[in-house]
Design an enzyme around this catalytic site. Structure first.
Site, short mmCIF file in Angstrom:
data_model
loop_
_atom_site.label_atom_id
_atom_site.label_comp_id
_atom_site.label_asym_id
_atom_site.label_seq_id
_atom_site.Cartn_x
_atom_site.Cartn_y
_atom_site.Cartn_z
CE LYS A 115 -4.20 -2.03 1.66
NZ LYS A 115 -5.00 -2.43 2.80
CE LYS A 217 -5.82 -8.18 -1.38
NZ LYS A 217 -5.72 -7.92 0.01
CE LYS A 220 -13.49 -3.76 0.85
NZ LYS A 220 -13.41 -3.35 2.24
#
Ligand code: TYM
Length: 355
Positions: A115, A217, A220
């Protein structure tokens, strides 16, 4: 001396739409664990600030996740459903855990590395400390079991490390106050204040991958909406996304081993298995030798059959904002009482003066 009372805790962030990965990897398990366990399910609004600080609609996103919990079948009368920020003790314990955890532990977190990207210096301090707040969410209730998808495994290992270091560092003070609880550590029985939480990860849907790329994966944050099935998608959108899902040209194998090196095929089989409550092998027993031109429509039908009622129920519950708000308010009150009991002990163990 008592041992820890079994308690299930998990959390979901109110960021963007819930997708099939969240549903199969987490929420469906939350529902299954309700029978025979005390459970607490939390919408972790404070965590969502690490992804995006200024939201236009954080309140509604929080309500939306709550509606998804309820629509999936979580019973807010028997179990505790609430939003994290209502219980300030999470943030208080997270601060203490920031002083327990080491920066090196945080720097090793793969989610932080992913991130934060290349510009780590510019990542928020909150993003680095994210797992410490997560440990606080769990341990402020001294929860023993945490159902999550595979991607949270490392965070739960860190939660265990934090609990263990706290128990060790404060062992004398815990014992002196009579607050120790018996716990098994290998063959030994030791005293601790926080349990060493067990992750509940597994089954065919612990890691659902993108429909466009079997090596990533389902998430969102993927820019392509075709990569995921949202819990709010209608039947047409679900069917279209499955039809367009990436696959290989081969037929389905008869054994799970035959899925090795075929990530997209494995993912679709895993999705089928998760939706139908079957193992991957059961699915292959039914579809061995079948082409995707036949398997995909069967999967689409199953997905619509299982997800459409949840989506409809979510819409119905979301429309009743007063009800959703009442669930969160009531859950918040119940959670706060439990969390405050822990914090009272923790402040006493550490030596923080209190009333
Ligand atoms: P979040 O909001 O990203 O995801 C919620 C849950 O969905 C699971 N999940 C998946 N499972 C299978 N396949 C996927 N592709 C997939 N994507 C997401 C996640 O593993 C998770 O269980 N850090 C947590 C929230 C959290 C939490 C906690 C969880 C905060 N405090 C305490 C447990 C206990 C998270 O980011 O979830």
């Amino acid at each position: 001396m008592s041992s820890f009372k079994p308690l299930v805790f998990s959390g979901v962030q109110p960021t963007g739409n819930l997708h099939l990965g969240n549903y199969l990897g987490a929420i469906k398990k939350f529902v299954a664990l309700q029978d025979g366990n005390d459970c607490m399910y939390c919408v972790v609004d404070l965590h969502s600030l690490t992804a995006q600080l200024v939201h236009d609609d954080l309140e509604d996103q929080t309500r939306q996740i709550t509606a998804a919990f309820l629509a999936a079948g979580i019973d807010p009368e028997k179990h505790v459903v609430f939003n994290q920020s209502r219980v300030m003790q999470h943030a208080e314990l997270a601060w203490i855990f920031n002083c327990v955890a080491r920066i090196g532990w945080m720097n090793r977190m793969t989610q932080f590395k992913d991130k934060a990207g290349k510009d780590r210096e510019n990542a928020s301090l909150g993003l680095l400390a994210y797992p410490s707040l997560m440990a606080a969410d769990i341990l402020v209730y001294r929860a023993t079991h945490v159902p999550v998808g595979e991607d949270q495994k490392q965070h739960l290992e860190l939660t265990r490390d934090i609990a263990q270091k706290f128990n060790n560092d404060f062992s004398e003070r815990i014992a002196a106050r009579g607050l120790g609880v018996e716990m098994k550590m290998g063959d030994e029985t030791v005293q601790g204040y926080f349990p060493i939480t067990e992750p509940v990860i597994g089954g065919p849907a612990a890691r659902i991958m993108s429909l466009r790329d079997g090596s990533k994966k389902m998430s969102k944050s993927d820019p392509s909406d075709l990569s995921r099935i949202n819990l709010t998608d209608d039947a047409d959108a679900i069917s279209k996304k499955i039809r367009k899902a990436k696959t290989d040209p081969d037929a389905l194998p008869s054994e799970v081993d035959g899925l090795a090196g075929r990530p997209e095929a494995e993912n679709l089989v895993g999705i089928y298995a998760g939706l139908a409550d079957m193992s991957k092998q059961d699915v292959l027993n039914e579809f061995a030798g079948v082409q995707f031109s036949v398997f995909k429509p069967a999967l689409a039908d199953l997905a619509v059959e299982k997800l459409a009622p949840v989506a409809a129920e979510m819409r119905r519950i979301s429309a009743d904002r007063a009800y959703v708000d009442a669930v969160l308010r009531n859950g918040g009150e119940r959670a706060r009482a439990l969390a405050e009991a822990t914090m009272h002990d923790v402040r006493s163990i550490i030596g923080l003066l209190q009333d």
